[in-house]
Scaffold this motif. Structure first.
Motif: not given
Lengths: 456, 404
Positions: B178, B181, B185-186, B189, B193-194, B200-203, B205-206, B209
């Motif tokens: 847990v 993951s 993810t962060f 990001i 991502m930054s 931005f995209s909620t996917m 981090g996945v 992973i």
């Protein structure tokens, strides 16, 4: 552990043989006297089913105005219930197909009724898109692409049309898988039935099964192929369902995490429903030897794992809504937490985030009572999740002048409860007339079946 | 109950020596690059470091996953996964140069840019240097802590399986997955991502992973196939285990395609200006060619090959596909962060390879393999106390029959 050197967890009670397994499961169906409890349960379910018939009849007579739909919330209970039911079905397919391919033997005693659950849940789900059109008899023309003189086609870029294909494929394959799995057991029932009429009926279902080596050979192959075909369906159906929301530009719907998060949510909801059905079933019929505590514990673990994925989805939605820096996204998450329907979000977090954490502890995973309670909470939580996604996103969209509120009417609730009636009615009929646990597959896990195949 | 001394495959010694030499040469080249083009140096540095970090983090994930699920696919390479995870403290130290180059990499770290950009200004509560550093410290603390703890307890089991310790290992692995993951993810990001702070995209981090697990799995397969020529892996690696690893590789190849396609379809359908720049940038010009290469060689070809059952059971053949996946994971990372490294999230930049990118990827590769091999050689290469593993090694020799 103390008795035998093999350390495999026990997935069948001690002392069972080919004969006892067959006797026990077949007797549930072929017994002379139907237990009184069955009649009571069936009566309640059948009563709810009548409510569905009345609701749908009124809907067809008066139109969707009897529901609480409005503008901007033009898509409420019908889609919430559709997604809830279709999600529930996924556990059945996962258990029957994916766990088969993963060689998880514990699936054996729960796959049959889980698959039945899938079929009945899909039936309930399929009802909603059809009746929410108000005039289903012209529905074919919105749903199915067929050549017509008006030259009107559905929008192929719309995930709603993908849904038509995804769900109908899913229903077909699930039904086939379930029926094929039943054939050897129907033959067993045919052979054991004493009543001539019953014998003929099961005989028709058994399609001439004689249990020859060639039959078994073809059968195993067909079953594996169907499992292979079902596996992508576990993922694809709910992925397409998530696209129903995610391809739109509405804040709260348009999120890239939706596909995996919906699929996990579906399996999560489905396992909760399997537990909801399995725990009373094993208690009522004394099936603790077949649906053991080990089964319940494993299902508790699946519940925990999938709940964590769902919570990951919630976290990403909330974080990215803020991180996006977009006014609309930020307002969406604020409104979800503290707006008019804010309480639903917090109840949802209680149901889907807090409650399943109990499953970390073996104490709770192995107690049927606790598991049943957790499963019921999850059932509610997953319904609320869809309510939150659909209603809180729609009722506050971009333009404050077009904001509105939504409240379900009596007929919204009646239709929803009615589908629960339909589901339970079918399930009661199923456990009365068909073997709820696969007889022939159970025979493969009794100690007698373990010959000298310990070699790899 | 004596644990037989186990030979360490000699090729690991070679890997350690060659890795160090190889890594030194290319990293020295990269260091020279620092004086030629400082901005490019940091871009290449991040790229190479992040790729090999992904394998280490992915191996930590596989090690913990196997503690929960069991199965020879993870028991046989368990010591290698743990060794890979134990490189994480060193990888944390290697993150320091990235911090020194923040200004070259992340526009949000430059006050004059933030002052002129309303969107970035609205996220400074997250995107600011002290918090960025603190988060990185947290990720590495979690990863290193888990790596050391899981390794230590797992190695202690070699002296005899202790059920209580096994229970603790499962508990730590469950909570650890847990935590892993969340931190992955962060980290994705923050570090990926930054680079384009508007997008931005909620996917996202996945994607990391799944990608990092895929890298770790591919690395495992390549390594196992190579070591299967020598004792004791020649006995320990059975076709059934190779088959399971192959199935996992197929599953993760499909999962990679699934999450990437889902993100693409949703962004494409939404067609809003906040999101589409990501794909507009990556679908045109040279970046578009890479996108097609990824589609064909990160998904279509390996997918088709991995459907074959004989291929999945044959270690060397499977290793070729896994090797391809490793290369494609590198290409995928280049495609994911490359455009934003060049543009810093603003405007377009045509595809441009730089020799430093290659030097960094190879240099970190050599260095990481050196660290890895050094860690492997500190412990027995197989968890022999595990009955399933012991049966594999003792079985053919018939030396002793395990009875309790």
């Amino acid at each position: 552990m103390a008795s035998a050197p093999h350390t495999e967890p026990r997935i069948i009670g001690p002392g069972h043989t080919f004969a006892t397994v067959t006797d026990k499961i077949a007797s549930l169906v072929l017994q002379k006297k139907t237990p009184l409890g069955w009649f009571v349960g069936f009566a309640v379910a059948f009563g709810l089913l009548q409510l569905l018939l009345v609701s749908v009849a009124l809907l067809l007579a008066r139109g969707v105005g009897i529901w609480g739909l409005n503008i901007p919330v033009g898509w409420a209970f019908a889609i919430i219930n559709f997604v809830w039911w279709i999600g529930i079905g996924h556990a059945g397919t996962l258990i029957s197909a994916i766990l088969l391919l993963l060689r998880q033997q514990w699936r054996t005693s729960i796959n049959r009724f889980a698959e039945a659950m899938t079929l009945f849940a899909v039936a309930c789900a399929g009802l909603f898109p059809i009746i929410h059109m108000g005039r289903p008899w012209v529905g074919a023309y919105w749903l199915l692409p067929y050549p017509n003189t008006m030259g009107i086609w559905p929008n192929f870029r719309s995930p709603l049309i993908w849904d038509v294909f995804a769900v109908s494929t899913y229903a077909t394959v699930s039904a086939l898988f379930w029926f094929v799995g039943l054939i050897p057991d129907l033959a067993t029932l045919r052979d054991r039935a004493t009543n001539k009429f019953v014998k003929i009926l099961y005989g028709m279902g058994a399609m001439g099964w004689r249990g020859s080596a060639r039959h078994w050979n073809n059968y195993e192959m067909a079953y594996l192929i169907l499992a292979g075909l079902s596996t992508p369906l576990v993922v694809s159906v709910h992925t397409v369902v998530s696209f129903d929301f995610a391809v739109a530009n509405l804040p709260g719907w348009h999120a890239t995490i939706f596909p995996p998060y919906f699929v996990a949510g579906a399996i999560y909801a489905g396992f909760a429903m399997v537990l909801t059905l399995a725990i009373p079933l094993r208690k009522f019929y004394g099936l603790e030897d077949f649906i053991t505590d080990k089964h319940l514990e494993n299902m508790g673990k699946v519940l925990l794992a999938t709940s964590l994925i769902v919570v990951y989805g919630y976290t990403m939605e909330a974080f990215m809504a803020w991180y996006s820096g977009s006014t609309f996204e930020r307002f969406m998450i604020w409104n979800r937490m503290f707006g008019s329907y804010g309480w639903t979000y917090w109840v949802l977090l209680f149901c889907n985030l807090l409650t399943p954490q109990l499953m970390w502890f073996k104490r709770f995973r192995t107690r049927a009572g606790w598991l049943f309670a957790v499963a019921m909470v999850v059932n509610v939580g997953m319904w609320l999740e869809r309510f939150v996604i659909v209603v809180t996103s729609l009722h506050r969209d971009f333009l404050p002048s077009s904001w509105g509120m939504y409240s379900p009417t009596f007929w919204d609730w009646a239709t929803f409860l009615g589908t629960i009636g339909l589901f339970l009615t079918l399930f009661f009929l199923f456990i009365r007339f068909l073997p709820a646990i696969s007889i022939f597959e159970m025979r493969t896990i009794v100690p007698e079946a373990r010959l000298e195949e310990e070699r790899t | 109950m004596s644990t037989p001394t186990m030979p360490t495959p000699p090729s690991l010694g070679r890997l350690q020596r060659n890795g160090l030499a190889f890594g030194a040469v290319f990293l020295l080249g990269l260091a020279v690059g620092f004086f030629l083009d400082r901005h490019q140096f940091f871009r290449s540095y991040l790229f190479g470091w992040l790729f090999w970090l992904g394998i280490a983090v992915g191996c930590l994930g596989l090690a913990m996953l196997n503690q929960l699920t069991g199965g020879l696919w993870g028991l046989v390479p368990r010591r290698f996964h743990e060794a890979a995870a134990r490189t994480l403290p060193t990888m944390a130290v290697l993150f320091v140069p990235v911090l020194l180059g923040l200004g070259s990499l992340y526009v949000w770290s430059r006050p004059e840019v933030v002052a002129a950009d309303e969107i970035i200004r609205s996220k400074t509560a997250y995107l600011n240097v002290p918090f960025f550093v603190a988060r990185a410290a947290l990720y590495f603390a979690v990863w290193s802590g888990l790596a050391l703890l899981v390794s230590r307890w797992s190695t202690q089991q070699d002296g005899g399986i202790d059920p209580a310790r096994a229970g603790r290992l499962r508990g730590v692995s469950g909570v650890g997955l847990v935590a892993l993951s969340g931190t992955t993810t962060f980290a994705a990001i923050d570090w990926g991502m930054s680079l384009a702070p508007h997008w931005f995209s909620t996917m996202y981090g996945v994607l990391f992973i799944v990608g990092w697990t895929l890298s770790a799995l591919s690395f495992t397969i390549v390594l196992m196939a190579r070591l299967s020529r020598e004792s004791p892996m020649s006995e320990a690696l059975q076709p059934g285990t190779v088959h399971d690893l192959g199935k996992l590789l197929l599953a993760f190849t499909m999962l990679w395609a699934y999450v990437n396609f889902s993100q693409f379809l949703i962004v494409w359908s939404g067609n809003i200006s906040e999101e589409t720049p990501f794909y507009v940038q990556r679908m045109h010009g040279g970046w578009g060619v890479i996108a097609v290469v990824l589609l064909l060689f990160h998904f279509a070809l390996p997918f088709a090959l991995l459907l074959s059952r004989p291929l999945k059971r044959h270690a060397r053949s499977l290793a070729i596909v896994a090797g391809l996946m490793l290369v494609m994971q590198l290409v995928d990372l280049y495609w994911l962060i490359g455009p934003d490294l060049l543009t810093q999230g603003r405007g377009h930049a045509p595809l441009r390879f730089h020799w430093m990118d290659l030097a960094s990827a190879l240099g970190f590769g050599g260095l990481w393999l050196f660290l890895f091999a050094r860690q492997v050689r500190t412990r027995p290469v197989l968890p022999l106390a595990e009955p399933a593993v012991r049966a594999l090694v003792d079985g053919p020799q018939g030396a002793e029959v395990v009875t309790s």
